[in-house]
Design an enzyme around this catalytic site. Structure first.
Site, PDB file in Angstrom:
ATOM      1  N   GLN B 237     -20.341   6.085   3.344  1.00  0.00           N
ATOM      2  CA  GLN B 237     -18.913   6.302   3.106  1.00  0.00           C
ATOM      3  C   GLN B 237     -18.638   6.518   1.620  1.00  0.00           C
ATOM      4  O   GLN B 237     -17.576   7.009   1.263  1.00  0.00           O
ATOM      5  CB  GLN B 237     -18.105   5.094   3.615  1.00  0.00           C
ATOM      6  N   ARG B 384     -11.806  -0.915   9.351  1.00  0.00           N
ATOM      7  CA  ARG B 384     -10.595  -0.101   9.422  1.00  0.00           C
ATOM      8  C   ARG B 384      -9.397  -0.824   8.831  1.00  0.00           C
ATOM      9  O   ARG B 384      -8.340  -0.943   9.453  1.00  0.00           O
ATOM     10  CB  ARG B 384     -10.292   0.321  10.850  1.00  0.00           C
ATOM     11  N   CYS B 385      -9.583  -1.360   7.614  1.00  0.00           N
ATOM     12  CA  CYS B 385      -8.440  -1.920   6.910  1.00  0.00           C
ATOM     13  C   CYS B 385      -8.785  -1.940   5.440  1.00  0.00           C
ATOM     14  O   CYS B 385      -9.936  -1.877   5.065  1.00  0.00           O
ATOM     15  CB  CYS B 385      -8.110  -3.333   7.379  1.00  0.00           C
ATOM     16  N   GLU B 760      -5.597   3.152   8.631  1.00  0.00           N
ATOM     17  CA  GLU B 760      -5.913   1.787   9.009  1.00  0.00           C
ATOM     18  C   GLU B 760      -4.705   0.988   9.485  1.00  0.00           C
ATOM     19  O   GLU B 760      -4.861  -0.092  10.052  1.00  0.00           O
ATOM     20  CB  GLU B 760      -6.608   1.120   7.830  1.00  0.00           C
TER      21      GLU B 760
END
Lengths: 287, 806
Positions: B237, B384-385, B760
């Site tokens: 990522q 996902r935050c 997110e």
């Protein structure tokens, strides 16, 4: 997730398959749909040196009527069961249950014979075979024999199959017209084994239960025939007390493991509820 | 003008710029199976590696016997910690300031920890070799429960830290203690609690779960001995960060490392950090001189690669009798597993958990976080935050419901009463953040109207009465969640990773024919950057989005960036795109002025080019300017039309939203049904509404999974009991509820295009909505707080504990 080395065999007849099994001994395993065996091999929990693929044997497929029985070849897939009008008409509980097994991809490959022969307590079809009083045809080095499904299951992954034997067919007596049936399965998601499931086949007469068989899936190390539970509703109108008595009798024989589906206490509780719901739904379908 | 002249609307539409529901350009290859993922990389002579892993959660490693494995045909090498010590790589630094074993060095600290790396000519041979490695273990007492980590007699996990009373984030109180981090004014907060009319206190746990991207973590490392260069294809990522980290720990000059992140099949925070597999594959390639591929399987990914959450949050709110909050006090016990491998900005050991005051105007607050070691896998990544924001949102949103219950107030009403007001922005929170913009009341009221909130409460009251009369066995829950996120890490004054400021970057080059390429420091894992980045450029400089190619993931060609996670791409890189585009536009204006023979100030921008003010026919399109940039620039100007921007954001952005979940639960089986889920999101300026909706759908599905059953659970011996998709809840389309989406638009005042980040939000806001629905369903039976996850058997357990099932 990579299996160990093995040799692959694809016999063209049951005789050849039986001979291969006899010659290769404990190191050989027959392969049907593979949904149980191949994951075990990928985890190296099973390491057979020889796989004997039964897909090349034409005689192991198909569904036919034999007098008052329906005979299903062991390599008949769940999808083929679902496509059969004969099954839909005479053994509708097989359709209801096949639709609860995994997902379409699995059902295109997974076979009835593999499902019932493996002795996995999580498989759905064995409980139905108990409910319908089916018998299995086993072929081995000493010829063929018939064993009642109700006599077949001895423990988890432990069955009446002798070394070298292959389950080649399933013979099911056609239940009476107008019978009621239901398979109630509680599962966490598509593709899951049952947290608890109950199968019911019954007949009604004059608003009362005339005959009834109740069977249970994944609530013990083998599928269970819940005779006391069934006896508790025969002769009743399936009133609240009868349903509760059936659930209670069924719960008395359940011994599930505690697992990620829930503690044993929960699985036994919902097992009783599956019994009650299956009875009610089966009765509503009986005529 | 004739009939063929496009209207302004047609010219605008032709750009497919911001606001357009442009179809995802990357889907052309993805939907045809033509993506190019790491496992698609196949190089001549490539070898394959696989791990021997520990069956024990805590054990001493007495000996590793590799002789039989080396006899397996195709097996070339078995790497152990002893091998790695020869190149000083038996341990590696983590992003959190800790160190982590690459391969077991004397002991193992969690089940499935990497013990040895077998290298072979194919994947089958590698696994055959793995099965032949014999490891002698001496089992040690196992520490699973974080609440027992700091008991005086708790087993010593990290012997390497013996005698170290100070860690990367300050003093350590115990041999299993990692850090204590506190924020806020303790004295004022304690005082607020002393004089409070009403208080609540609850230990709210956010269980351990896992990002579980569809594609697991993997890499191919190829070391060129002649050139001394290392090329790594990997599921990264943040490719540039990987290049820098590899250079620092492997002592290879950074220009000789080429990191390529090809298509990535989902990241969700799982692919931010560095894992032992990357190090082992690189070392194996250096040792053998051949490319080495490492691809983890699902069980390895779930059990050993970067978990998420595992926060146990003791939460107190002080309030007045009429429901005005006066103080917030939170203590978190954070279970980090065997090593502290959190992927947070370096100075933030608990991420941005101090956003825990949420959307409410708390005059005072105090937060402290204790991180501890246990015999579990390392991680603590932002699934996902933005860093620990999901935990914070869950904490405050549950606590507000618990307060509402205690006060006998409606939870929506309590929130409306305590929201930060529109006129308070920019708002300074008690725990130190400056919220950029928001209009919470409007969003909340829009949600309540859309779902007929009053009608739902009326229906619920009727159902509760029916339940009490014995007429139904079903209970109904309404879950309200109003979240404020903090995303876009981040300003260099707050944020760095290993000393590198968390800016991001964009380089745009326009070609003579009116087309171009944009290269980015970010890396899409499914977010649709190739589509949306081109839309920003289209709107900024009037070149159709279809004419802009977006390239990411190659550290040789992309400008340095910090990558994609924490909803930072749009807030940071999205701004860099706009700034680079504006540099180009400024030069384009000079070229246009020269060609149109007017002064620059006499020009004005008009959709896709410049026109002379007052003379609408006198225009020069951006397409023509591109051509001119390569043949007739003004005297003294360099030819070409390109620009780079490195954007250091002045502040974070603060997206928010109002979610509502309606759920029915059968108390006899615990089976739930999500009847309705409504999600209103405000992410500021909306670049591509279709992609936003897709992001919301995906994030809500994850939130649903987490709240309703998805967990990494250990037994008392430290065995993972949810290590495959059989038991780790991954919902299919059949289980997934229907999602309704809605929005308001409150632009960020400091962002060049006013955008805030959205990917997110649904995970952050969704989890409390589901959990509040379950808790709300049981509330009338006497429940105050039921811990997640809310799977069937736990719902039944809750009903049983409340005495409504026998």
């Amino acid at each position: 997730m990579i299996p160990g080395p093995f040799d692959y065999h694809r016999p063209a007849s049951v005789g050849d398959a039986v001979k291969l099994l006899a010659d290769l001994g404990d190191e050989a395993r027959p392969l049907a749909g593979g949904h149980s065996l191949l994951p075990m091999m990928k985890l190296r929990l099973a390491t057979p040196a020889h796989l004997i693929d039964l897909h090349g044997i034409a005689g192991l497929k198909g569904i036919c009527r034999d007098g008052d029985r329906i005979v299903i070849g062991a390599m008949t897939t769940q999808a083929e069961l679902l496509a059969s009008a004969e099954i839909g008409e005479r053994l509708p509980i097989l359709h209801e249950t096949a639709l609860l097994i995994a997902d379409p991809q699995v059902r295109y490959r997974g076979t009835l014979g593999g499902n019932v022969a493996n002795g996995d307590p999580g498989n759905d079809m064995p409980a139905l075979m108990l409910a319908l009083d089916a018998s299995y045809r086993l072929e081995g080095p000493n010829g063929a024999r018939e064993v009642a499904a109700r006599e077949f299951y001895q423990g988890a992954y432990f069955t009446a199959l002798e070394p070298g034997e292959i389950l080649t067919g399933i013979s099911i007596p056609v239940p009476p017209a107008g019978h009621g049936y239901a398979y109630e399965k509680l599962k966490r998601k598509v593709g899951d084994y049952a947290t608890a499931a109950a199968g019911v086949v019954l007949t009604m007469a004059g608003g009362k239960v005339a005959s009834c068989v109740i069977t249970l899936t994944n609530l013990h190390e083998t599928p269970l025939l819940a005779t006391d539970a069934a006896n508790a509703v025969i002769g009743t109108t399936l009133d609240d007390a009868a349903l509760k008595a059936a659930a209670s009798a069924a719960r008395a024989i359940m011994q599930p493991a505690s697992d990620a589906r829930g503690p044993a206490e929960y699985r036994i509780h919902v097992g009783g509820i599956m019994v009650m719901r299956a009875l009610q739904r089966a009765a509503s379908r009986a005529s | 003008m004739n009939d063929m002249t496009p209207t302004r609307e047609q010219r605008e539409a032709a750009l497919e710029g911001m606001g357009c529901r442009r179809k995802r350009v990357e889907d052309i290859r993805f939907t045809q199976g033509k993506g190019n993922y790491v496992d698609d990389v196949k190089l001549p002579g490539m070898l394959h590696g696989d791990f021997v892993r520990s069956p024990h959660a805590h054990a001493r490693v007495k000996a590793i016997h590799t002789e039989e494995a080396l006899k397996v045909p195709g097996v070339l090498a078995v790497i152990t910690a002893e091998t790695l010590k020869t190149v000083n790589l038996a341990w590696m630094p983590t992003l959190a300031g800790d160190v982590q074993m690459v391969l077991a060095d004397g002991k193992v600290l969690f089940q499935n920890q990497e013990v040895a790396f077998v290298v072979a000519t194919d994947r089958y041979a590698a696994d055959d070799g793995v099965s032949k490695v014999v490891v002698e273990y001496e089992p040690l007492p196992v520490l699973v429960d974080p609440f027992k980590a700091m008991d005086p007699d708790a087993p010593v996990l990290r012997e390497d830290l013996a005698g170290k009373t100070v860690g990367a984030h300050g003093p350590r109180k115990h041999h299993n203690h990692i850090f204590e981090w506190s924020v806020g004014d303790k004295e004022l907060t304690d005082a607020a609690f002393k004089k409070a009319e009403v208080t609540i206190k609850e230990m709210i746990s956010y269980h351990r779960t896992h990002p579980s991207p569809l594609e697991t973590c993997q890499c191919v490392c190829a070391f060129d001995k002649i050139k001394g260069e290392l090329t790594i294809w990997g599921t990264f990522q943040a490719p540039h960060v990987i290049r820098t980290v590899v250079s620092l720990i492997a002592k290879i000059p950074e220009q000789k490392i080429h990191v390529i992140a090809p298509d990535i099949g989902g990241g969700f925070g799982n692919k931010v950090g560095a894992y032992p597999g990357y190090i082992c594959a690189a070392v194996a390639s250096i040792v053998t001189g051949k490319p080495v591929k490492w691809v983890e399987d699902r069980i390895e990914n779930l059990t050993a690669t970067a978990f998420a959450r595992d926060y146990h949050m003791t939460t107190e709110i002080a309030a007045t009798k009429d429901g005005k909050v006066t103080g917030l006090r939170v203590h978190v016990l954070a279970d980090h597993g065997g090593f502290d491998a959190c992927a947070d900005p370096s100075k933030w050991p608990a991420g941005f958990f101090n956003i825990v005051t949420g959307s409410y105007d708390f005059p005072v607050a105090h937060l402290s976080v204790d991180g501890v070691y246990t015999n579990k896998a390392p991680g603590g990544v932002a699934y996902r935050c933005s860093f620990r924001v999901t935990e914070a949102a869950y904490c405050i949103e549950r606590a507000m419901d618990i307060l509402a219950q205690k006060l006998g107030m409606d939870p929506a009403e309590l929130r409306l009463k305590n929201f930060v007001k529109p006129e308070q922005f920019p708002y300074h929170s008690a725990l130190g953040w400056e919220y950029d913009s928001g209009d919470y009341h409007t969003a909340m009221r829009k949600m309540m109207e859309a779902v007929d909130y009053a009608g739902l409460r009326k229906e619920q009251a009727e159902k509760r009465a029916a339940f009490k009369r014995g007429e139904t066995r079903e209970i109904m829950g309404i879950g309200v969640s109003f979240f404020t996120e903090i995303v876009g890490a981040g300003p260099s004054k707050n944020c760095d990773i290993l000393g590198i400021a968390m800016f991001d970057s964009c380089e745009i080059r326009l070609h003579p024919t009116g087309a171009g390429i944009a290269r980015m420091g970010t890396k899409s894992q499914g977010q649709g950057h190739e589509t949306t980045w081109a839309q920003i450029i289209a709107s900024e400089i009037g070149i159709p989005a279809d004419n802009i190619m977006v390239e990411e993931g190659n550290t040789d060609t992309a400008p340095y960036g910090l990558g994609t996670y924490g909803s930072r791409s749009t807030p940071v890189a999205g701004a860099a795109i706009a700034m680079a585009a504006r540099k180009i536009k400024a030069k384009a204006q000079m070229i246009a002025a020269y060609k149109l023979e007017v002064h620059e100030d006499d020009l004005e921008w008009d959709i896709d080019g410049f026109r002379v003010k007052g003379l609408p026919e006198k225009v020069m399109s951006m397409k023509d300017i591109c051509w001119a940039a390569y043949n007739s620039v003004p005297p003294g100007m360099e030819p070409g039309l390109e620009a780079v921007s490195y954007y250091d954001p002045p502040n974070m952005t603060y997206p928010f939203g109002a979610y509502l979940c309606v759920m029915d639960i059968d108390v006899d089986t615990g089976v739930y049904k999500v009847r309705r889920f409504y999600a209103l999101d405000d992410c500021g300026t909306r670049i591509n509404p279709m992609i936003i909706e897709g992001q919301i759908h995906g994030g809500l599905t994850e939130a649903f999974a987490i709240a309703m059953g998805q967990e990494i659970r250990y037994d008392s011996e430290g065995n993972v009991v949810t290590g495959s998709f059989m038991d780790f809840f991954m919902p299919t389309a059949v289980e997934t509820p229907h999602w309704e989406t809605d929005f308001t638009v409150t632009p960020s005042p400091h962002h060049p295009i006013g955008a805030k980040g959205v990917g997110e939000s649904p995970n952050v806001g969704g989890v409390p909505a589901f959990s509040n629905a379950v808790n709300d369903a049981f509330a009338f039976l006497g429940a105050t707080h039921i811990q997640m996850p809310h799977d069937y058997w736990r719902n039944w357990q809750a009903a049983k504990n409340l005495g409504v099932v026998a």
